[in-house]
Write a protein that holds these residues in place. Structure first.
Motif, short mmCIF file in Angstrom:
data_model
loop_
_atom_site.label_atom_id
_atom_site.label_comp_id
_atom_site.label_asym_id
_atom_site.label_seq_id
_atom_site.Cartn_x
_atom_site.Cartn_y
_atom_site.Cartn_z
N SER A 180 3.12 51.54 -10.04
CA SER A 180 4.01 51.24 -8.92
C SER A 180 4.44 52.52 -8.22
O SER A 180 4.54 52.56 -6.99
N ASP A 197 1.25 45.19 -5.09
CA ASP A 197 1.75 45.58 -6.41
C ASP A 197 1.99 44.34 -7.25
O ASP A 197 2.98 43.64 -7.08
N GLU A 198 1.06 44.04 -8.12
CA GLU A 198 1.12 42.86 -8.99
C GLU A 198 1.49 41.60 -8.22
O GLU A 198 2.52 40.96 -8.51
MG LIG Z 1 4.67 48.37 -11.69
#
Ligand SMILES: [Mg+2]
Ligand SMILES: Nc1ncnc2c1ncn2[C@@H]1O[C@H](COP(=O)(O)OP(=O)(O)O)[C@@H](O)[C@H]1O
Length: 256
Positions: free
Chosen positions: A49, A178-179
């Protein structure tokens, strides 16, 4: 100075980032070519991240160089990292889209307004133009009937598709995820992964942090495995998943 190579959309060189005494990125370099899909995988806390946040101006790096769409966001001179001026930074920000794990939609805006806000206020489109783009994108996301709904009345999967539509609206050169499916149950995950897969087929340039290993293997061109603030291994997606070289990569993948 614009970068000469138009085929490289993202060029990150030896970036370092610490939070106080904790060095989170320890010299990360990566390039993403136009039309390429790169998946970033790795254990929690490895810096994935932070890498995305640094590439998207949400965090500032301590050292290294970042070039996006040919524009130099920052570079290191005499051991100090210098950022571009605010005007260029704003231009650079309009070149990428960002999709977070928790959707990050404005709760008090309708779906339409979530998508058109930046188009009207940053990209100076007329309301009619913005509405037209919004309608096209919602059609693509199979959400056209939800234009007047508010985020709280949508499922997580629908909210994430709105957030992808918002990222696409400004016609970015690259989208960072991000995910994107971590907050979704398996059924809703499928719908979101399908949308991303379609974008890959259309040659959208994307960097996707994900724990969906089979998705990464099948959809990404390349996988980057990060752990402890470094890139441990990278390679063609199928190759890396089926035949990892490093022990740390093997151990990580064995958990899936
Ligand atoms: Mg992360
Ligand atoms: N704003 C911050 N302040 C202090 N530490 C942070 C901050 N953001 C991330 N970290 C730390 O940096 C490390 C990497 O975090 P992160 O980039 O979120 O990893 P990942 O996304 O791979 O799970 C973790 O130890 C995390 O606690």
């Amino acid at each position: 100075m614009p970068d000469a190579n138009n085929d490289i959309v993202l060029d990150i060189k030896a970036i370092h980032k610490s939070f106080d005494d904790l060095e989170v990125l320890k010299g990360i370099s990566m390039q993403v070519n136009r039309g390429e899909v790169v998946a970033v995988i790795g254990p929690s806390g490895g810096g994935k991240s932070t890498l995305l946040r640094c590439a998207t101006t949400l965090e500032k790096v301590d050292l290294g160089k970042i070039v996006i769409g040919g524009d130099v966001l920052c570079d290191t001179v005499d051991g100090r990292c210098v950022y571009c001026d605010k005007k260029l930074e704003k231009e650079i920000r309009s070149k990428f889209g960002l999709v977070f794990q928790n959707f990050n939609l404005f709760p008090h805006f309708s779906v339409r307004r979530n998508i058109t806000e930046a188009l009207i206020h940053v990209h100076k489109k007329s309301k009619d133009e913005a509405d037209k783009i919004c309608k096209e994108l919602l059609t693509k996301m199979e959400l056209v009937e939800k234009a007047d709904a508010y985020p709280c009345n949508l499922s997580g999967g629908q909210q994430q598709r709105v957030s992808i539509a918002r990222a696409l609206a400004t016609n970015p050169e690259i989208i960072f995820f991000d995910e994107p499916t971590s907050a979704l149950d398996p059924e809703l995950t499928k719908g979101v992964l399908k949308v991303i897969k379609d974008l890959a087929r259309e040659k959208m340039t994307m960097v996707i942090v994900t724990h969906e290993m089979s998705f990464a293997r099948d959809v990404a061109d390349r996988i980057v495995f990060m752990d402890g603030g470094v890139i441990v291994e990278e390679g063609p997606a199928y190759e890396l998943v089926t035949n990892p070289k490093q022990e740390r990569t093997k151990a990580f993948l064995a958990g899936y």
